[in-house]
Motif scaffolding. Structure first.
Motif, PDB file in Angstrom:
ATOM      1  N   LEU A  41       0.826  -1.204   0.000  1.00  0.00           N
ATOM      2  CA  LEU A  41       0.000   0.000   0.000  1.00  0.00           C
ATOM      3  C   LEU A  41       0.865   1.260   0.000  1.00  0.00           C
ATOM      4  N   LYS A  42       1.977   1.209   0.716  1.00  0.00           N
ATOM      5  CA  LYS A  42       2.900   2.354   0.720  1.00  0.00           C
ATOM      6  C   LYS A  42       3.493   2.567  -0.676  1.00  0.00           C
ATOM      7  N   SER A  43       3.840   1.484  -1.351  1.00  0.00           N
ATOM      8  CA  SER A  43       4.369   1.583  -2.712  1.00  0.00           C
ATOM      9  C   SER A  43       3.309   2.124  -3.663  1.00  0.00           C
ATOM     10  N   PHE A  44       2.073   1.646  -3.518  1.00  0.00           N
ATOM     11  CA  PHE A  44       0.964   2.116  -4.338  1.00  0.00           C
ATOM     12  C   PHE A  44       0.791   3.628  -4.201  1.00  0.00           C
ATOM     13  N   CYS A  45       0.804   4.108  -2.973  1.00  0.00           N
ATOM     14  CA  CYS A  45       0.628   5.543  -2.730  1.00  0.00           C
ATOM     15  C   CYS A  45       1.823   6.353  -3.234  1.00  0.00           C
ATOM     16  N   ALA A  87     -15.937  13.597 -14.332  1.00  0.00           N
ATOM     17  CA  ALA A  87     -15.815  14.742 -15.232  1.00  0.00           C
ATOM     18  C   ALA A  87     -14.384  15.257 -15.257  1.00  0.00           C
ATOM     19  N   GLY A  88     -13.869  15.451 -16.467  1.00  0.00           N
ATOM     20  CA  GLY A  88     -12.580  16.089 -16.647  1.00  0.00           C
ATOM     21  C   GLY A  88     -11.364  15.195 -16.616  1.00  0.00           C
ATOM     22  N   ILE A  89     -11.513  13.916 -16.252  1.00  0.00           N
ATOM     23  CA  ILE A  89     -10.329  13.069 -16.130  1.00  0.00           C
ATOM     24  C   ILE A  89      -9.981  12.415 -17.466  1.00  0.00           C
ATOM     25  N   TYR A  90      -8.765  11.886 -17.554  1.00  0.00           N
ATOM     26  CA  TYR A  90      -8.366  11.144 -18.744  1.00  0.00           C
ATOM     27  C   TYR A  90      -9.160   9.849 -18.881  1.00  0.00           C
ATOM     28  N   ARG A  91      -9.515   9.240 -17.765  1.00  0.00           N
ATOM     29  CA  ARG A  91     -10.340   8.028 -17.654  1.00  0.00           C
ATOM     30  C   ARG A  91      -9.547   6.735 -17.774  1.00  0.00           C
ATOM     31  N   SER A  92      -8.643   6.622 -18.741  1.00  0.00           N
ATOM     32  CA  SER A  92      -7.870   5.395 -18.908  1.00  0.00           C
ATOM     33  C   SER A  92      -6.385   5.683 -18.754  1.00  0.00           C
ATOM     34  N   GLY A  93      -5.637   4.642 -18.377  1.00  0.00           N
ATOM     35  CA  GLY A  93      -4.201   4.803 -18.199  1.00  0.00           C
ATOM     36  C   GLY A  93      -3.480   3.480 -18.373  1.00  0.00           C
ATOM     37  N   PHE A  94      -2.196   3.565 -18.653  1.00  0.00           N
ATOM     38  CA  PHE A  94      -1.393   2.390 -18.985  1.00  0.00           C
ATOM     39  C   PHE A  94       0.029   2.615 -18.502  1.00  0.00           C
ATOM     40  N   PHE A  95       0.657   1.548 -17.987  1.00  0.00           N
ATOM     41  CA  PHE A  95       2.055   1.683 -17.572  1.00  0.00           C
ATOM     42  C   PHE A  95       2.743   0.322 -17.606  1.00  0.00           C
ATOM     43  N   ILE A  96       4.003   0.327 -17.974  1.00  0.00           N
ATOM     44  CA  ILE A  96       4.844  -0.867 -17.893  1.00  0.00           C
ATOM     45  C   ILE A  96       5.941  -0.578 -16.876  1.00  0.00           C
ATOM     46  N   TYR A  97       5.991  -1.428 -15.853  1.00  0.00           N
ATOM     47  CA  TYR A  97       6.944  -1.196 -14.757  1.00  0.00           C
ATOM     48  C   TYR A  97       7.980  -2.323 -14.690  1.00  0.00           C
ATOM     49  N   ARG A 164       7.258 -11.065 -17.559  1.00  0.00           N
ATOM     50  CA  ARG A 164       8.257 -12.047 -17.139  1.00  0.00           C
ATOM     51  C   ARG A 164       8.650 -11.752 -15.700  1.00  0.00           C
ATOM     52  N   GLY A 165       9.277 -12.746 -15.059  1.00  0.00           N
ATOM     53  CA  GLY A 165       9.704 -12.558 -13.680  1.00  0.00           C
ATOM     54  C   GLY A 165       9.947 -13.885 -12.996  1.00  0.00           C
ATOM     55  N   ARG A 166      10.736 -13.859 -11.941  1.00  0.00           N
ATOM     56  CA  ARG A 166      11.062 -15.054 -11.165  1.00  0.00           C
ATOM     57  C   ARG A 166      10.510 -14.957  -9.752  1.00  0.00           C
ATOM     58  N   SER A 167      10.763 -13.833  -9.085  1.00  0.00           N
ATOM     59  CA  SER A 167      10.416 -13.647  -7.681  1.00  0.00           C
ATOM     60  C   SER A 167       8.965 -13.205  -7.515  1.00  0.00           C
ATOM     61  N   ASP A 168       8.202 -13.925  -6.685  1.00  0.00           N
ATOM     62  CA  ASP A 168       6.834 -13.496  -6.387  1.00  0.00           C
ATOM     63  C   ASP A 168       6.827 -12.112  -5.738  1.00  0.00           C
ATOM     64  N   HIS A 169       7.791 -11.846  -4.892  1.00  0.00           N
ATOM     65  CA  HIS A 169       7.893 -10.531  -4.251  1.00  0.00           C
ATOM     66  C   HIS A 169       7.971  -9.449  -5.320  1.00  0.00           C
ATOM     67  N   HIS A 170       8.852  -9.613  -6.284  1.00  0.00           N
ATOM     68  CA  HIS A 170       9.029  -8.613  -7.329  1.00  0.00           C
ATOM     69  C   HIS A 170       7.800  -8.512  -8.218  1.00  0.00           C
ATOM     70  N   LYS A 171       7.171  -9.644  -8.541  1.00  0.00           N
ATOM     71  CA  LYS A 171       5.992  -9.628  -9.398  1.00  0.00           C
ATOM     72  C   LYS A 171       4.827  -8.913  -8.721  1.00  0.00           C
ATOM     73  N   ILE A 172       4.653  -9.159  -7.419  1.00  0.00           N
ATOM     74  CA  ILE A 172       3.567  -8.509  -6.684  1.00  0.00           C
ATOM     75  C   ILE A 172       3.851  -7.025  -6.506  1.00  0.00           C
ATOM     76  N   GLU A 173       5.047  -6.694  -6.041  1.00  0.00           N
ATOM     77  CA  GLU A 173       5.368  -5.285  -5.807  1.00  0.00           C
ATOM     78  C   GLU A 173       5.382  -4.502  -7.113  1.00  0.00           C
ATOM     79  N   GLY A 174       5.954  -5.089  -8.167  1.00  0.00           N
ATOM     80  CA  GLY A 174       5.951  -4.431  -9.463  1.00  0.00           C
ATOM     81  C   GLY A 174       4.537  -4.197  -9.974  1.00  0.00           C
ATOM     82  N   SER A 175       3.633  -5.129  -9.671  1.00  0.00           N
ATOM     83  CA  SER A 175       2.239  -4.989 -10.085  1.00  0.00           C
ATOM     84  C   SER A 175       1.562  -3.829  -9.371  1.00  0.00           C
ATOM     85  N   PHE A 176       1.780  -3.721  -8.059  1.00  0.00           N
ATOM     86  CA  PHE A 176       1.197  -2.597  -7.317  1.00  0.00           C
ATOM     87  C   PHE A 176       1.710  -1.270  -7.862  1.00  0.00           C
TER      88      PHE A 176
END
Length: 205
Positions: A41-45, A87-97, A164-176
């Motif tokens: 949650l801290k990473s998300f914020c 109202a007024g927002i872009y509405r959609s967004g995309f990112f590769i981390y 791609r990825g090996r570590s569950d920690h990295h896959k989860i944190e990268g996803s957030f």
């Protein structure tokens, strides 16, 4: 106009109250009994520049599922409430981390309909750690439950793909982090839209 929302959820399994500021600086001040989840949650914020405060309590003597899923629901409700009619927002967004050996793609659309596609490719094996009596372990099978609760409440489409990825920690944190950056792009105000609702229907529904 401040885009801030507070949502409380009290059930026989959880007691959760969160306050979200969409236009924050990345502060997360949430009492969270699960160490790794607190880190997420801290990473998300931090990466979305959202401010989040409040407290999370749940029946951890059962397992982490209720607590993590209900937090997703409350956070999703906060976004829906803070966005109002969108109202007024872009509405959609995309990112590769990229996170070390992992590469995660996230795309979101606050279009008024809930749908989750999660291809996280996790092992399902819990991340285990205990420090100072605080439970730092994380049930990786709750990852999708969190985001399902979020999209149902926020009424958004969300696609999470671990390329791609090996570590569950990295896959989860990268996803957030990827999701937070995608959401940040989606909820920012588009000056060219001049406050109009981003839909040919004239309403987000």
């Amino acid at each position: 106009m401040a885009r801030i929302a507070t949502v409380k959820r009290i059930t026989g399994e959880t007691q959760i109250e969160l306050t979200l500021n969409l236009d924050g600086t990345g502060k997360c001040e949430v009492e969270n009994p699960i160490g790794f989840f607190d880190h997420m949650l801290k990473s998300f914020c931090k990466h979305g520049l959202f401010d989040l405060s409040g407290s999370i309590k749940g029946d951890l003597e059962v397992d982490q599922h209720h607590t993590i899923e209900d937090t997703g629901i409350v956070l999703g409700e906060c976004f829906r409430k803070a966005l109002g009619n969108c109202a007024g927002i872009y509405r959609s967004g995309f990112f590769i981390y990229p996170m070390d050996e992992s590469l995660i793609q996230a795309a979101v659309d606050f279009g008024g309909r809930a749908y989750l596609v999660s291809n996280a490719n996790l092992t399902g094996i819990p991340l285990v750690s205990v420090s100072g009596g605080k439970e730092a372990s994380f049930q990786t099978d709750c990852f999708e439950d969190f985001w399902q609760g979020f999209v149902n409440a926020a009424q958004c489409n969300l696609h999470i793909d671990v390329i791609r990825g090996r570590s569950d920690h990295h896959k989860i944190e990268g996803s957030f982090k990827a999701v937070s950056r995608a959401i940040r792009a989606a909820v920012e105000i588009d000056p060219r839209r001049e406050g109009s609702i981003p839909s040919t229907k004239g309403v987000i529904a």
